[in-house]
Scaffold this active site. Structure first.
Site, PDB file in Angstrom:
ATOM      1  N   HIS A  16       0.874  -1.169   0.000  1.00 21.57           N
ATOM      2  CA  HIS A  16       0.000   0.000   0.000  1.00 21.57           C
ATOM      3  C   HIS A  16       0.914   1.224   0.000  1.00 21.57           C
ATOM      4  O   HIS A  16       2.031   1.168   0.521  1.00 21.57           O
ATOM      5  CB  HIS A  16      -0.883   0.058   1.246  1.00 21.57           C
ATOM      6  CG  HIS A  16      -1.695  -1.174   1.490  1.00 21.57           C
ATOM      7  ND1 HIS A  16      -2.742  -1.558   0.676  1.00 21.57           N
ATOM      8  CD2 HIS A  16      -1.622  -2.117   2.465  1.00 21.57           C
ATOM      9  CE1 HIS A  16      -3.271  -2.668   1.130  1.00 21.57           C
ATOM     10  NE2 HIS A  16      -2.613  -3.046   2.215  1.00 21.57           N
TER      11      HIS A  16
ATOM     12  N   GLU B 245      -4.233  -4.193  -4.114  1.00 22.40           N
ATOM     13  CA  GLU B 245      -5.698  -4.118  -4.077  1.00 22.40           C
ATOM     14  C   GLU B 245      -6.153  -2.685  -3.902  1.00 22.40           C
ATOM     15  O   GLU B 245      -6.859  -2.355  -2.953  1.00 22.40           O
ATOM     16  CB  GLU B 245      -6.265  -5.039  -2.978  1.00 22.40           C
ATOM     17  CG  GLU B 245      -5.433  -5.128  -1.692  1.00 22.40           C
ATOM     18  CD  GLU B 245      -5.895  -4.174  -0.600  1.00 22.40           C
ATOM     19  OE1 GLU B 245      -6.444  -3.100  -0.927  1.00 22.40           O
ATOM     20  OE2 GLU B 245      -5.698  -4.502   0.579  1.00 22.40           O
TER      21      GLU B 245
END
Length: 277
Positions: free
Chosen positions: A194, A232
């Site tokens: 991330h 994601e």
């Protein structure tokens, strides 16, 4: 093909190869006569080094030893997703490389909560960041968040820098143990990340591409067994997804977490080193 005129020290040869491969047209480098091939772990039997081999092997950018195999048996993981025993997380500087495309140095270091909490609080409470991260919380809660990440063996929290200036926060994680693990056929050495850029002066296409290259490169260097990176991001994060193809990431599908709809992204090692660096 580029070649060296005379044999030097191993460190000198690595540096010379880095200069040679800064030219994207250079695909092969011939080692100087007399250089022991075992000293250059990416050397081929004919004494040459490929561009892809060099960028996967050179000890120029990784600031710690690569992750290795720590045991013959897996350890229990969440929901039956057993995984290899992970090495202790590195501390301090972990990666540094001058990016010749962006013309700046990209580096990552482990988070130091005492040093980084104020900037992390400032970044997370920026509405631009909060829209995607949803961590616009008080300082004490964000301290607890960082402490949790630091204590979690599957997650490595990092500060990313451009030319030594702190630019953003990143989390590298082992995907099999992560919340992403149940949503695809996760493999033992898959890695994910991330990221956010917190400083407005470090936004823009040139620097975004630079940290994407640098972070992906670091994760592949950190573990030779990692054959793919996954991510994601929110399915509507159009700015980030626009970089996918140029950085060898592909969108596999969209899926729903309990808290957001995401795009499952994948970057294969062979594609990254064949197309990006």
């Amino acid at each position: 093909m580029t070649s060296a005129a005379a044999a030097g020290s191993t460190a000198d040869i690595w540096t010379e190869m880095e200069r040679a491969f800064a030219d994207p047209e250079c695909q092969t480098y011939r080692l100087p006569a007399g250089m022991p091939l075992r000293a250059m772990r990416c050397a081929r039997p004919d004494g040459t080094v490929s561009r892809a081999g060099f960028f996967q092997s050179a000890p120029l950018w990784l600031a710690h030893e690569p992750q290795g195999w720590l045991g013959a048996q897996d350890v229990p993981g969440p929901e039956g997703r057993d995984h290899p025993l992970r090495a202790p997380k590195p501390e301090g500087l972990v990666y540094e490389r001058h990016d010749p495309v962006a013309r700046l140095t990209v580096s990552f270091r482990s988070v130091d909560i005492g040093r980084d909490l104020d900037r992390f609080f400032h970044w997370q409470n920026d509405p631009r960041v909060a829209f995607f991260w949803e961590e616009n919380k008080p300082r004490d809660e964000l301290r607890a968040y960082l402490e949790g990440r630091a204590a979690d063996p599957h997650c490595l929290p990092l500060i990313g820098c451009f030319d030594g200036d702190e630019a953003g926060y990143f989390e590298a994680y082992w995907a099999r143990e992560d919340r992403l693990g149940p949503y695809y056929d996760s493999q033992p050495w898959d890695r994910g990340w991330h990221g956010l850029i917190g400083e407005y002066r470090h936004l823009g296409r040139r620097k975004t591409a630079a940290w994407l290259r640098g972070l992906s490169h670091y994760l592949f260097l950190d573990c030779p067994m990692t054959t793919q990176l996954v991510g994601e991001p929110r399915f509507d994060n159009a700015k980030l997804l626009a970089y996918a193809d140029a950085l060898a990431y592909e969108k596999l599908k969209e899926f729903d977490f309990p808290h957001k709809r995401s795009a499952l992204m994948r970057c294969r090692r062979s594609e990254f080193f064949g197309r990006v660096l």
